[in-house]
Motif scaffolding. Structure first.
Motif, PDB file in Angstrom:
ATOM      1  N   ASP A  26       2.915  12.007  -2.959  1.00  0.00           N
ATOM      2  CA  ASP A  26       1.835  11.011  -2.934  1.00  0.00           C
ATOM      3  C   ASP A  26       0.969  11.273  -4.166  1.00  0.00           C
ATOM      4  OD1 ASP A  26      -0.688   9.822  -2.498  1.00  0.00           O
ATOM      5  OD2 ASP A  26      -0.499   9.985  -0.323  1.00  0.00           O
ATOM      6  N   VAL A  39      -1.418   9.137  -5.606  1.00  0.00           N
ATOM      7  CA  VAL A  39      -2.445   8.111  -5.827  1.00  0.00           C
ATOM      8  C   VAL A  39      -3.592   8.620  -6.715  1.00  0.00           C
ATOM      9  CG1 VAL A  39      -1.930   6.759  -3.751  1.00  0.00           C
ATOM     10  CG2 VAL A  39      -3.650   8.547  -3.630  1.00  0.00           C
ATOM     11  N   PHE A  40      -3.807   9.958  -6.737  1.00  0.00           N
ATOM     12  CA  PHE A  40      -4.903  10.507  -7.567  1.00  0.00           C
ATOM     13  C   PHE A  40      -4.403  11.170  -8.857  1.00  0.00           C
ATOM     14  CE2 PHE A  40      -6.804  10.599  -3.227  1.00  0.00           C
ATOM     15  CZ  PHE A  40      -7.913   9.806  -3.480  1.00  0.00           C
ATOM     16  N   SER A  48      -4.828   1.080  -5.620  1.00  0.00           N
ATOM     17  CA  SER A  48      -6.086   1.259  -4.884  1.00  0.00           C
ATOM     18  C   SER A  48      -6.924   2.362  -5.525  1.00  0.00           C
ATOM     19  CB  SER A  48      -5.834   1.530  -3.406  1.00  0.00           C
ATOM     20  OG  SER A  48      -5.255   2.783  -3.210  1.00  0.00           O
ATOM     21  N   LYS A  49      -6.271   3.401  -6.034  1.00  0.00           N
ATOM     22  CA  LYS A  49      -7.018   4.463  -6.707  1.00  0.00           C
ATOM     23  C   LYS A  49      -6.871   4.347  -8.231  1.00  0.00           C
ATOM     24  CE  LYS A  49      -7.848   6.576  -2.707  1.00  0.00           C
ATOM     25  NZ  LYS A  49      -7.674   5.498  -1.751  1.00  0.00           N
ATOM     26  N   VAL A  55       0.908  16.062  -1.677  1.00  0.00           N
ATOM     27  CA  VAL A  55      -0.104  15.147  -2.204  1.00  0.00           C
ATOM     28  C   VAL A  55      -0.589  15.760  -3.521  1.00  0.00           C
ATOM     29  CG1 VAL A  55      -2.211  13.871  -1.705  1.00  0.00           C
ATOM     30  CG2 VAL A  55      -0.678  14.509   0.163  1.00  0.00           C
ATOM     31  N   SER A  69       0.867  -1.186   0.000  1.00  0.00           N
ATOM     32  CA  SER A  69       0.000   0.000   0.000  1.00  0.00           C
ATOM     33  C   SER A  69       0.895   1.225   0.000  1.00  0.00           C
ATOM     34  CB  SER A  69      -0.887   0.017   1.249  1.00  0.00           C
ATOM     35  OG  SER A  69      -0.068   0.072   2.407  1.00  0.00           O
ATOM     36  N   THR A  70       0.309   2.370  -0.304  1.00  0.00           N
ATOM     37  CA  THR A  70       1.119   3.583  -0.170  1.00  0.00           C
ATOM     38  C   THR A  70       1.398   3.837   1.311  1.00  0.00           C
ATOM     39  OG1 THR A  70      -0.917   4.818  -0.466  1.00  0.00           O
ATOM     40  CG2 THR A  70       0.565   4.793  -2.307  1.00  0.00           C
ATOM     41  N   SER A  71       0.493   3.406   2.180  1.00  0.00           N
ATOM     42  CA  SER A  71       0.761   3.565   3.616  1.00  0.00           C
ATOM     43  C   SER A  71       2.044   2.832   4.000  1.00  0.00           C
ATOM     44  CB  SER A  71      -0.401   3.018   4.445  1.00  0.00           C
ATOM     45  OG  SER A  71      -1.590   3.665   4.084  1.00  0.00           O
ATOM     46  N   ASN A 103      -5.685  15.463  -1.460  1.00  0.00           N
ATOM     47  CA  ASN A 103      -6.967  14.981  -0.964  1.00  0.00           C
ATOM     48  C   ASN A 103      -7.227  15.715   0.353  1.00  0.00           C
ATOM     49  OD1 ASN A 103      -9.168  13.545  -0.122  1.00  0.00           O
ATOM     50  ND2 ASN A 103      -8.093  11.634   0.271  1.00  0.00           N
ATOM     51  N   TYR A 137      -5.394  14.529   4.052  1.00  0.00           N
ATOM     52  CA  TYR A 137      -6.228  13.421   4.528  1.00  0.00           C
ATOM     53  C   TYR A 137      -5.713  12.860   5.849  1.00  0.00           C
ATOM     54  CZ  TYR A 137      -3.872   8.996   3.197  1.00  0.00           C
ATOM     55  OH  TYR A 137      -3.062   7.903   3.125  1.00  0.00           O
TER      56      TYR A 137
HETATM   57  C1  LIG Z   1      -3.765  10.927  -0.526  1.00  0.00           C
HETATM   58  C2  LIG Z   1      -3.869   9.464  -0.207  1.00  0.00           C
HETATM   59  N1  LIG Z   1      -2.753   8.703  -0.170  1.00  0.00           N
HETATM   60  C3  LIG Z   1      -2.817   7.380   0.091  1.00  0.00           C
HETATM   61  C4  LIG Z   1      -4.019   6.754   0.342  1.00  0.00           C
HETATM   62  C5  LIG Z   1      -4.041   5.295   0.674  1.00  0.00           C
HETATM   63  O1  LIG Z   1      -3.663   4.526  -0.394  1.00  0.00           O
HETATM   64  P1  LIG Z   1      -3.328   2.967  -0.181  1.00  0.00           P
HETATM   65  O2  LIG Z   1      -4.613   2.245  -0.259  1.00  0.00           O
HETATM   66  O3  LIG Z   1      -2.410   2.636  -1.300  1.00  0.00           O
HETATM   67  O4  LIG Z   1      -2.629   2.856   1.150  1.00  0.00           O
HETATM   68  C6  LIG Z   1      -5.197   7.501   0.332  1.00  0.00           C
HETATM   69  C7  LIG Z   1      -6.483   6.856   0.621  1.00  0.00           C
HETATM   70  O5  LIG Z   1      -7.533   7.445   0.590  1.00  0.00           O
HETATM   71  C8  LIG Z   1      -5.111   8.877   0.053  1.00  0.00           C
HETATM   72  O6  LIG Z   1      -6.223   9.642   0.043  1.00  0.00           O
END
Ligand SMILES: Cc1ncc(COP(=O)(O)O)c(C=O)c1O
Length: 386
Positions: A200, A202-203, A231-232, A168, A96-98, A172, A122
């Motif tokens: 980051d 992801v979007f 995930s996104k 980000v 995950s990005t986390s 988000n 976020y």
């Molecule tokens: C800006 C941002 N980064 C990372 C994530 C989490 O991504 P991942 O599912 O890859 O951990 C989210 C989830 O909403 C997010 O909004």
């Protein structure tokens, strides 16, 4: 007997209690906070997704700290499609990005070291940082017909313990992309002070006007970590497939890759069936993103149609991502507004403080909500704001 870093306040807040009570009572709910794409009525190619998980190669184990080369080639291909060159050797797969954040924090920060994060942003960052003993320091994003980084405040927030700046891109929930001039300024700040940019993305693909925005993945101007995942991008959060890219000047990059290799080798966390499926999962992004963006554009158009005849609520400009930020009169706290909306109208939206907005008067709605729910929920909310 527990570590202080886990001394979180775990009593449910008023809002989560009210939401749980509403659900337990079986009352109808128009949830305008949905963020799980697998529950939003998008059509997935189930056969292709499940077939991708049946690869016989999954029966053997070939551990590689960076992840299987076939998967990393597909990730490099994703960037090549966006006309950005990323070497497969600079990519590490994570679940995950986390998890990618945790690798970066572990690599850059001793306990108590600081990382700058945007505000608003976020809410998961606080927990990620607590778990890694990192101190988060906020830098504001300013709104004036559009969002921008407050570089003056960002520079003032830097201390000798600052190790990196999180960007980000797009953010988000504000939905703003870092612009070329902002990227250049971040490069000059970070390279001058031996700090890393942690981007980051992801979007990244979800740009409202459809223009392709530059990634940080090919950034050479400062030590840079770029995080993204499926995930996104492909709407597949359940597959737990993401990545981390190290980029920037040598010899910093060589050293970073060597250290990351030890961290990743210690966990080898991404399972083989998913790694083998990553090329196919990435292909799924085209159909997914098309559906998602058409929903986001339709919901935004409906929102603007509903907002047009009144003055008590407006929306802020949005460039990308899955959310819209609403501006309402700050005569009550956002939490009270949201609670009343839930109780009296059965509509659930997020208060701004959830995303660290600096003052009252901000509410966040998810633009990936099913169209009918979004329209009904917003129409009901506007009756209450009057
Ligand atoms: C800006 C941002 N980064 C990372 C994530 C989490 O991504 P991942 O599912 O890859 O951990 C989210 C989830 O909403 C997010 O909004």
């Amino acid at each position: 007997m527990f570590a202080k870093r886990t001394n979180w306040n775990m009593t449910p807040n008023r809002l989560s209690e009210a939401l749980a009570a509403h659900r337990a009572a079986g009352k109808p709910l128009l949830d305008l906070t949905v963020s799980n794409p697998t529950e939003c009525g998008f059509k997935y190619d189930s056969a292709a997704i499940l077939d991708a998980l049946r690869n016989p190669a999954a029966l053997s184990y070939e551990p590689n700290p960076r992840g299987l080369e076939s998967a990393r080639r597909a990730v490099a291909g994703y960037y090549a499609d966006r006309e950005e060159h990323v070497s497969v050797e600079d990519i590490f797969l994570t679940t995950s990005t986390s998890e990618a954040y945790s690798y970066v924090f572990r690599m850059l920060c001793d306990p108590g070291d600081e990382v700058l994060i945007p505000s608003p942003s976020y809410p998961l960052f606080d927990f990620l940082a607590d778990i890694q003993d990192v101190r988060l320091v906020r830098y504001p994003l300013l709104y004036d017909h559009g969002w921008q980084i407050d570089f003056h405040a960002l520079e003032q927030a830097i201390t000798p313990r600052t190790r990196g700046v999180i960007v980000v891109h797009p953010n988000n929930p504000t939905g703003h992309f870092a612009k070329q001039a902002e990227m250049a300024k971040l490069n000059s700040i970070c390279s001058a002070r031996e700090m890393a940019i942690i981007a980051d993305e992801v979007f990244l693909d979800f740009s409202l006007d459809g223009t392709r925005r530059a990634s940080f993945a090919a950034n050479r101007g400062a030590p840079t970590f770029t995080l993204s995942g499926l995930s996104k991008i492909s709407g597949l959060p359940q597959m737990k497939a993401a990545w981390l890219i190290a980029g920037g000047p040598q010899p910093w990059k060589r050293e970073a890759l060597a250290r990351l290799e030890v961290i990743a080798d210690t966990y080898l966390s991404v399972n083989t069936p998913v790694q083998l499926a990553i090329p196919k999962f990435l292909e799924q992004r085209h159909a997914f993103q098309e559906q998602l963006m058409s929903r986001v554009r339709r919901n935004l158009a409906e929102l603007d149609r509903l907002l047009a005849p009144q003055k008590v609520c407006s929306r802020l400009a949005v460039e990308g991502g899955w959310c819209a930020v609403l501006r309402v009169l700050a005569i009550r706290s956002d939490e009270e507004v949201v609670l009343e909306l839930l109780r009296s109208k059965g509509v659930y939206i997020h208060p701004g403080h959830f995303y660290d907005f600096p003052s009252e008067g901000y509410l966040i709605v998810s633009l990936i909500t099913r169209g009918e729910d979004f329209a009904r929920g917003m129409a009901n909310a506007l009756i209450l704001f009057r």
